[in-house]
Design a protein around this motif. Sequence first.
Motif, PDB file in Angstrom:
ATOM      1  N   ILE A   1     -42.857 -26.434 -24.476  1.00 18.52           N
ATOM      2  CA  ILE A   1     -43.782 -25.294 -24.609  1.00 18.52           C
ATOM      3  C   ILE A   1     -43.119 -24.166 -25.393  1.00 18.52           C
ATOM      4  O   ILE A   1     -43.719 -23.581 -26.311  1.00 18.52           O
ATOM      5  N   LEU A   2     -41.862 -23.865 -25.049  1.00 17.99           N
ATOM      6  CA  LEU A   2     -41.137 -22.842 -25.786  1.00 17.99           C
ATOM      7  C   LEU A   2     -40.901 -23.256 -27.244  1.00 17.99           C
ATOM      8  O   LEU A   2     -40.963 -22.410 -28.153  1.00 17.99           O
ATOM      9  N   MET A   3     -40.649 -24.548 -27.469  1.00 18.16           N
ATOM     10  CA  MET A   3     -40.441 -25.022 -28.836  1.00 18.16           C
ATOM     11  C   MET A   3     -41.701 -24.870 -29.685  1.00 18.16           C
ATOM     12  O   MET A   3     -41.644 -24.458 -30.855  1.00 18.16           O
ATOM     13  N   SER A   4     -42.859 -25.169 -29.101  1.00 20.30           N
ATOM     14  CA  SER A   4     -44.119 -25.013 -29.835  1.00 20.30           C
ATOM     15  C   SER A   4     -44.349 -23.551 -30.211  1.00 20.30           C
ATOM     16  O   SER A   4     -44.713 -23.234 -31.355  1.00 20.30           O
ATOM     17  N   GLY A   5     -44.144 -22.653 -29.241  1.00 23.81           N
ATOM     18  CA  GLY A   5     -44.295 -21.232 -29.547  1.00 23.81           C
ATOM     19  C   GLY A   5     -43.310 -20.734 -30.585  1.00 23.81           C
ATOM     20  O   GLY A   5     -43.660 -19.929 -31.463  1.00 23.81           O
ATOM     21  N   SER A   6     -42.083 -21.231 -30.526  1.00 21.43           N
ATOM     22  CA  SER A   6     -41.070 -20.816 -31.496  1.00 21.43           C
ATOM     23  C   SER A   6     -41.428 -21.280 -32.902  1.00 21.43           C
ATOM     24  O   SER A   6     -41.246 -20.541 -33.880  1.00 21.43           O
ATOM     25  N   TRP A   7     -41.969 -22.476 -33.005  1.00 24.56           N
ATOM     26  CA  TRP A   7     -42.366 -22.978 -34.326  1.00 24.56           C
ATOM     27  C   TRP A   7     -43.529 -22.173 -34.891  1.00 24.56           C
ATOM     28  O   TRP A   7     -43.554 -21.879 -36.104  1.00 24.56           O
ATOM     29  N   MET A   8     -44.495 -21.800 -34.067  1.00 24.87           N
ATOM     30  CA  MET A   8     -45.623 -21.000 -34.550  1.00 24.87           C
ATOM     31  C   MET A   8     -45.158 -19.641 -35.042  1.00 24.87           C
ATOM     32  O   MET A   8     -45.567 -19.168 -36.115  1.00 24.87           O
ATOM     33  N   VAL A   9     -44.282 -18.990 -34.279  1.00 23.69           N
ATOM     34  CA  VAL A   9     -43.763 -17.681 -34.698  1.00 23.69           C
ATOM     35  C   VAL A   9     -42.920 -17.824 -35.971  1.00 23.69           C
ATOM     36  O   VAL A   9     -43.005 -16.989 -36.883  1.00 23.69           O
ATOM     37  N   SER A  10     -42.127 -18.894 -36.056  1.00 20.12           N
ATOM     38  CA  SER A  10     -41.291 -19.099 -37.247  1.00 20.12           C
ATOM     39  C   SER A  10     -42.148 -19.349 -38.480  1.00 20.12           C
ATOM     40  O   SER A  10     -41.855 -18.816 -39.573  1.00 20.12           O
ATOM     41  N   LEU A  11     -43.218 -20.129 -38.336  1.00 19.38           N
ATOM     42  CA  LEU A  11     -44.113 -20.364 -39.471  1.00 19.38           C
ATOM     43  C   LEU A  11     -44.793 -19.074 -39.911  1.00 19.38           C
ATOM     44  O   LEU A  11     -45.015 -18.860 -41.111  1.00 19.38           O
ATOM     45  N   TYR A  12     -45.120 -18.221 -38.949  1.00 21.36           N
ATOM     46  CA  TYR A  12     -45.726 -16.938 -39.302  1.00 21.36           C
ATOM     47  C   TYR A  12     -44.755 -16.087 -40.112  1.00 21.36           C
ATOM     48  O   TYR A  12     -45.127 -15.497 -41.138  1.00 21.36           O
ATOM     49  N   PHE A  13     -43.507 -16.004 -39.689  1.00 24.61           N
ATOM     50  CA  PHE A  13     -42.520 -15.221 -40.419  1.00 24.61           C
ATOM     51  C   PHE A  13     -42.219 -15.833 -41.788  1.00 24.61           C
ATOM     52  O   PHE A  13     -41.995 -15.100 -42.761  1.00 24.61           O
ATOM     53  N   ILE A  14     -42.213 -17.175 -41.877  1.00 32.81           N
ATOM     54  CA  ILE A  14     -42.000 -17.819 -43.173  1.00 32.81           C
ATOM     55  C   ILE A  14     -43.142 -17.487 -44.129  1.00 32.81           C
ATOM     56  O   ILE A  14     -42.925 -17.220 -45.320  1.00 32.81           O
ATOM     57  N   TYR A  15     -44.375 -17.496 -43.619  1.00 35.64           N
ATOM     58  CA  TYR A  15     -45.529 -17.148 -44.449  1.00 35.64           C
ATOM     59  C   TYR A  15     -45.434 -15.702 -44.930  1.00 35.64           C
ATOM     60  O   TYR A  15     -45.663 -15.414 -46.114  1.00 35.64           O
ATOM     61  N   CYS A  16     -45.088 -14.800 -44.034  1.00 35.16           N
ATOM     62  CA  CYS A  16     -44.950 -13.392 -44.426  1.00 35.16           C
ATOM     63  C   CYS A  16     -43.815 -13.199 -45.430  1.00 35.16           C
ATOM     64  O   CYS A  16     -43.936 -12.429 -46.396  1.00 35.16           O
TER      65      CYS A  16
END
Length: 418
Positions: free
Chosen positions: A177-192
Motif C-alpha cells: 500500500i505504501l509502495m503504491s502511494g509512493s509511486w503515485m507521488v513520484s510520478l506526480y513529481f516527475i510530471y511536474c
Amino acid sequence: GKNCSLLQEMDVIQKQDENCYCYVQNRTIHLQYLWSTIQIKVNSRERFQFEPISEKNNCQNSETVFEFVACAVQILWKPETCTETFLSIKQYGEDICFKIQPFKIEPYVVRVKREMLDGKLLFLFVAGIFLFHFANSLSRSAKFFYLSGVILGVLALLVFVLLTLKRFIPRHSTFWILMSGSWMVSLYFIYCFKENIQWLWSEHKIYLLGYFLAVGITSFAISYQHGPLTTELSITLFTWTLQLTAFVLIYFGVTIPQVAYAVIAVSLCSKGLCYPLGAACHIARKMKHHFKSKKLVFKYLTEEEYREQGESETIRALEELRSFCRSPDFPSWIAVSKLQAPHRFAAFVLGSPHVSPAETKAHDEQYGIGSFFLEEQLFETRAQFEQDEPANSVHEEDEENENEMHTQIPFPYATELL
C-alpha cells in the motif's frame, strides 16, 4: 476552444492582449513523422502567465487512471509566470490549448515549427530496445545495479527510501500500500519536473544541482552497502522490472502508438523464439551427428596378421600384374626388349611363381631359422640389454614387448614376400 486562435506550422504570431491558442493534431498517419514533434515557443520582454487549458474540465469522466491523474495535475498546478516558455507537442497526440495573459502592455511572440527528428524521442526508443534485449545481463551487473539505485533515488526518492526500509515493515500488505502511494507521488513529481525543467534550471540551478549531488551520493552509498543482487528470485524480478521499463520507454519514444505496440509485440516474440530456435539447433546437431561419417579407428596388427595380410596382398597384386600383361594394351615387345630373362617373364605371365626354388632356398639359408643374420640380430639385442641399468629393466622389457606387438616386421620378411 471556439474563441481560441488555431496554430499551424511555421506560424509567427505577435500580440499584446490576453488570448488563447490551440494546436489541433492531424489524424492522418505518416511514418515519416514517427519521431517528429511540434515546437511552440512563447517569449516576451515582460513577464506573462502561461496557463494550459484542458478539454476535460470534469475529471470524473476520465476513462483511465492516467487520464484522471493528468487532469488532477492540471487542476492543481498553478499557472506559470515567466518571460519565455517552450512547449513540445508529440505528433498524433492530444490537441493542446493554452492561454497567454501578459501583466503589462508588452507584445509577445508565439512561434510554431516542426522538428522532423526529435533527439529525445529517438533516444528513448533506442534505450528501450537496448534495455529490453540486455535486461538479463544488466540485472546481473553490479555496476548497473548501483547506477539503477542512483537513478531511482534521484527520480523517485520516496520509492527508494521505502525499498531501503522494507525490512522494518512487518506486514507485506502495508508495504505494498505504501509502495503504491509512493509511486503515485513520484510520478506526480516527475510530471511536474518534466513540464518545468527549463524554468527550474534557469531560476534554481544551484538548488537543483545540490539535490542531484546529495541524493545521488546517498543513493549510491546505500546501494553499495546492501550490495548487488545475489538470489535468482531477486535477479528475475529485477529483469522483469527492466523489461517493463523498456516497454514504457518504447511507448513514449515514438509518436504513433500502433508502431509502439508492434515493436513491443516483435520484441516479445523475439524473446519467445529463443526456446524453439534452441530446440531446432539441438535437433540439427543431433541429425548432423547421426549422418556424419564415423571417425576412423586405427587397429594395430600383430605379427601373424601382418604376415597373412602381406601374403594375401602380394598374391592379389601379382594376379593384377599378370592380368595387365595379358591385356592388348600392354606394350609386350618394348618390355621384352628391356628384360634380361624374357623366358622367365613369359613363364610368370602364364602362371609360374615369381621366385624360383633356388632363390627361395638361398633366402631361407640367409634369413631363416638358424641363419647367420638371425643369430647376429639376437646376439646384438642381448648385448644391448646387458648394458642397460638394472633399475630400468622392467620398464624396458614392457616397452620391448609392446613394440613387438605394434611395430612393423623387419625388412627380410618383406623381401621374402615380395
